[in-house]
Design a protein around this motif. Structure first.
Motif, PDB file in Angstrom:
ATOM      1  N   LEU A  64       0.812  -1.206   0.000  1.00 25.46           N
ATOM      2  CA  LEU A  64       0.000   0.000   0.000  1.00 25.46           C
ATOM      3  C   LEU A  64       0.855   1.271   0.000  1.00 25.46           C
ATOM      4  CD1 LEU A  64      -2.974   0.912   0.197  1.00 25.46           C
ATOM      5  CD2 LEU A  64      -2.746   0.804   2.687  1.00 25.46           C
ATOM      6  N   TYR A 138      -9.327   4.187   7.078  1.00 23.86           N
ATOM      7  CA  TYR A 138      -9.892   4.911   5.934  1.00 23.86           C
ATOM      8  C   TYR A 138     -11.386   4.642   5.770  1.00 23.86           C
ATOM      9  CZ  TYR A 138     -10.382   1.182   2.412  1.00 23.86           C
ATOM     10  OH  TYR A 138     -10.782   0.089   1.702  1.00 23.86           O
ATOM     11  N   THR A 139     -12.082   5.654   5.258  1.00 26.10           N
ATOM     12  CA  THR A 139     -13.525   5.534   5.036  1.00 26.10           C
ATOM     13  C   THR A 139     -13.904   5.804   3.583  1.00 26.10           C
ATOM     14  OG1 THR A 139     -13.809   7.846   5.708  1.00 26.10           O
ATOM     15  CG2 THR A 139     -14.103   6.155   7.417  1.00 26.10           C
ATOM     16  N   SER A 140     -12.995   6.375   2.796  1.00 21.40           N
ATOM     17  CA  SER A 140     -13.258   6.638   1.382  1.00 21.40           C
ATOM     18  C   SER A 140     -11.931   6.571   0.624  1.00 21.40           C
ATOM     19  CB  SER A 140     -13.880   8.030   1.196  1.00 21.40           C
ATOM     20  OG  SER A 140     -12.908   9.025   1.497  1.00 21.40           O
ATOM     21  N   SER A 141     -12.007   6.565  -0.711  1.00 20.88           N
ATOM     22  CA  SER A 141     -10.767   6.511  -1.499  1.00 20.88           C
ATOM     23  C   SER A 141      -9.946   7.782  -1.310  1.00 20.88           C
ATOM     24  CB  SER A 141     -11.062   6.248  -2.975  1.00 20.88           C
ATOM     25  OG  SER A 141     -11.870   7.268  -3.492  1.00 20.88           O
ATOM     26  N   ASP A 142     -10.609   8.935  -1.134  1.00 19.17           N
ATOM     27  CA  ASP A 142      -9.873  10.174  -0.872  1.00 19.17           C
ATOM     28  C   ASP A 142      -9.179  10.105   0.487  1.00 19.17           C
ATOM     29  OD1 ASP A 142     -10.636  11.272  -3.274  1.00 19.17           O
ATOM     30  OD2 ASP A 142     -12.321  12.397  -2.413  1.00 19.17           O
ATOM     31  N   ASP A 143      -9.876   9.555   1.463  1.00 19.73           N
ATOM     32  CA  ASP A 143      -9.317   9.389   2.802  1.00 19.73           C
ATOM     33  C   ASP A 143      -8.121   8.431   2.749  1.00 19.73           C
ATOM     34  OD1 ASP A 143      -9.180   9.734   5.567  1.00 19.73           O
ATOM     35  OD2 ASP A 143     -10.490   8.015   5.948  1.00 19.73           O
ATOM     36  N   LEU A 144      -8.242   7.360   1.990  1.00 15.07           N
ATOM     37  CA  LEU A 144      -7.159   6.384   1.844  1.00 15.07           C
ATOM     38  C   LEU A 144      -5.926   7.065   1.237  1.00 15.07           C
ATOM     39  CD1 LEU A 144      -6.093   3.462   1.960  1.00 15.07           C
ATOM     40  CD2 LEU A 144      -7.081   3.125  -0.315  1.00 15.07           C
ATOM     41  N   GLU A 145      -6.134   7.826   0.174  1.00 13.33           N
ATOM     42  CA  GLU A 145      -5.019   8.525  -0.486  1.00 13.33           C
ATOM     43  C   GLU A 145      -4.351   9.506   0.473  1.00 13.33           C
ATOM     44  OE1 GLU A 145      -2.286   9.104  -3.305  1.00 13.33           O
ATOM     45  OE2 GLU A 145      -3.906   7.648  -3.429  1.00 13.33           O
TER      46      GLU A 145
END
Length: 176
Positions: A64, A138-145
């Motif tokens: 990741l 993380y809760t969303s792809s933006d949050d993950l990024e």
């Protein structure tokens, strides 16, 4: 091969990559997978790094976060750490590819021949723990990024190489 002078650093190459399948490969561009390709993957999974003589495989702790890989090429044995596993890599063309098995990486150029290789690692446990934290946070792809980009480069590998002879030489240095 014996040298009467201290080892000289010939080149340093740096790569930052998020390796697919948690694998980093280093091999001569003229070498396809060698006869022990499936076994080298299992050896690398157990020992972090392994070589079948044709491909060096490093297994990283996570897939990741970016991983730093530094390759140093020396003119002779740079007095690597005692106990470091010494692997062998044939480089018939001297044009090597360092990167992920599915693409992304850099080219390295060196004198054709057979090389001794050692691999040191740093930050594997910290990176694996951070990987798990990110997966739980993380809760969303933006949050993950955002979580990935704010994590400093932690997992690092240093590949140290030096030429031991021509391809097919059976008198490679063995002066451990």
């Amino acid at each position: 091969m014996s040298h009467d002078h201290p080892p000289t650093l010939l080149a340093t190459h740096r790569l930052t990559i998020t390796p697919d399948y948690r694998l980093v490969f280093l091999n001569d561009q003229d070498n396809d997978a060698g006869p022990g390709a499936s076994g080298v993957l299992a050896d690398a999974a157990r020992n972090v790094a392994a070589s079948d003589g044709y491909t060096l495989v490093i297994t990283v702790a996570q897939d990741l976060l970016p991983v730093g890989v530094t390759t140093t090429i020396w003119d002779s044995d740079p007095h690597t750490a005692p106990g470091a596993a010494r692997l062998r890599l044939e480089c018939p063309s001297g044009q090597l590819a360092l990167g992920s098995p599915t693409g992304g990486g850099i080219d390295l150029y060196l004198e054709p021949g057979t090389y001794a290789v050692t691999v040191k690692h740093h930050g594997r446990d910290t990176a694996a723990a951070r990987h798990q934290e990110i997966l739980h946070e993380y809760t969303s792809s933006d949050d993950l990024e955002a979580l990935i980009t704010t994590t400093p480069l932690t997992e690092r590998y240093t590949i140290t190489m030096w030429r031991t002879g021509d391809i097919g030489d059976t008198d490679d240095e063995d002066d451990d």
